[in-house]
Design an enzyme around this catalytic site. Structure first.
Site, PDB file in Angstrom:
ATOM      1  N   GLY A 159      35.233 132.763  16.468  1.00 18.68           N
ATOM      2  CA  GLY A 159      35.100 133.309  15.129  1.00 18.68           C
ATOM      3  C   GLY A 159      35.746 132.381  14.129  1.00 18.68           C
ATOM      4  N   GLN A 218      39.435 129.701   6.384  1.00 19.71           N
ATOM      5  CA  GLN A 218      39.831 128.723   7.399  1.00 19.71           C
ATOM      6  C   GLN A 218      39.176 127.362   7.181  1.00 19.71           C
ATOM      7  OE1 GLN A 218      39.134 131.650  10.779  1.00 19.71           O
ATOM      8  NE2 GLN A 218      40.844 130.424  11.537  1.00 19.71           N
ATOM      9  N   CYS A 230      44.119 131.708  17.334  1.00 18.44           N
ATOM     10  CA  CYS A 230      43.473 131.485  16.041  1.00 18.44           C
ATOM     11  C   CYS A 230      43.339 129.986  15.793  1.00 18.44           C
ATOM     12  CB  CYS A 230      44.309 132.126  14.935  1.00 18.44           C
ATOM     13  SG  CYS A 230      43.626 131.956  13.276  1.00 18.44           S
ATOM     14  N   LEU A 231      42.182 129.582  15.281  1.00 11.76           N
ATOM     15  CA  LEU A 231      41.947 128.169  14.992  1.00 11.76           C
ATOM     16  C   LEU A 231      42.950 127.607  13.981  1.00 11.76           C
ATOM     17  CD1 LEU A 231      38.036 128.156  14.752  1.00 11.76           C
ATOM     18  CD2 LEU A 231      39.468 127.424  16.678  1.00 11.76           C
ATOM     19  N   HIS A 276      39.696 140.545  13.689  1.00 16.75           N
ATOM     20  CA  HIS A 276      40.531 139.355  13.445  1.00 16.75           C
ATOM     21  C   HIS A 276      39.989 138.580  12.248  1.00 16.75           C
ATOM     22  CE1 HIS A 276      43.002 135.819  14.889  1.00 16.75           C
ATOM     23  NE2 HIS A 276      42.132 135.210  14.102  1.00 16.75           N
ATOM     24  N   GLU A 277      38.664 138.360  12.226  1.00 17.87           N
ATOM     25  CA  GLU A 277      38.064 137.606  11.117  1.00 17.87           C
ATOM     26  C   GLU A 277      38.110 138.396   9.813  1.00 17.87           C
ATOM     27  OE1 GLU A 277      37.818 134.553  11.601  1.00 17.87           O
ATOM     28  OE2 GLU A 277      37.928 134.720  13.776  1.00 17.87           O
ATOM     29  N   HIS A 290      41.364 137.942   8.109  1.00 21.27           N
ATOM     30  CA  HIS A 290      41.453 136.677   7.360  1.00 21.27           C
ATOM     31  C   HIS A 290      40.965 136.867   5.918  1.00 21.27           C
ATOM     32  CE1 HIS A 290      42.815 133.473   9.969  1.00 21.27           C
ATOM     33  NE2 HIS A 290      41.999 133.850  10.936  1.00 21.27           N
TER      34      HIS A 290
END
Length: 168
Positions: A46, A51, A90-91, A132-133, A136
């Protein structure tokens, strides 16, 4: 399509609530395409617009090979049930993993890249990735929800155990 640089913490864009998308145009389509390509290149499941440095309510989840990615524009949580705890990463936080409690079953309402609305129900891992996304987009970082940090070694061992169970 282009691979964009992934914004790493600390960065203000990651902690700022995003703006609502009002223009459903080529620029939005390009952003979605770039985000998907960036996520795939980074081996993620995701990614949210902040991000890649864009403060818009846009996110993608794609973890099942052969299925179309879930594109979420201006997503809203319509229903949530249950609680489940699992490990997340997480990225924007390379090498950081932790146990996070999230709703186990959800229903969202979101827009497609053409502006049309859709509803989607998800549970388990898919629900976790979507939530999660969506966090953000509100400037909420998963590290603020971690109940217990997990080392890379612990994560590798859990993955190895899961793979062994899947073989049996």
């Amino acid at each position: 399509m282009a691979i964009r640089e992934i914004v790493k913490h600390p960065n203000e864009v990651l902690e700022t609530p995003c703006k609502t998308v009002t223009e459903f145009d080529r620029e939005l389509a390009d952003l979605l395409d770039d985000m998907h390509e960036t996520m795939i290149e980074a081996d993620g499941v995701g990614i949210a617009a902040p991000q890649v440095g864009v403060s818009l309510r846009v996110a993608i989840v794609d973890f099942q090979e052969g299925q179309e990615p879930i594109e979420m524009i201006n997503p809203e949580l319509a229903l949530f049930e249950g609680k489940e705890t699992d490990i997340e990463g997480c990225l924007s936080f390379p090498g950081i993993f932790g146990e996070v409690e999230r709703h186990g079953r959800i229903k969202i309402k979101a827009q497609e890249r053409d502006g049309s609305w859709y509803e989607l129900e998800a549970e388990g891992y898919e629900a976790r990735a979507i939530l999660h996304e969506m966090d953000h987009l509100d400037g909420v970082l998963f590290t603020s929800k971690i109940e217990k940090y997990v080392s890379q070694e612990e994560l590798d061992e859990l993955i190895r155990q899961q793979e062994e169970e899947d073989v049996l």
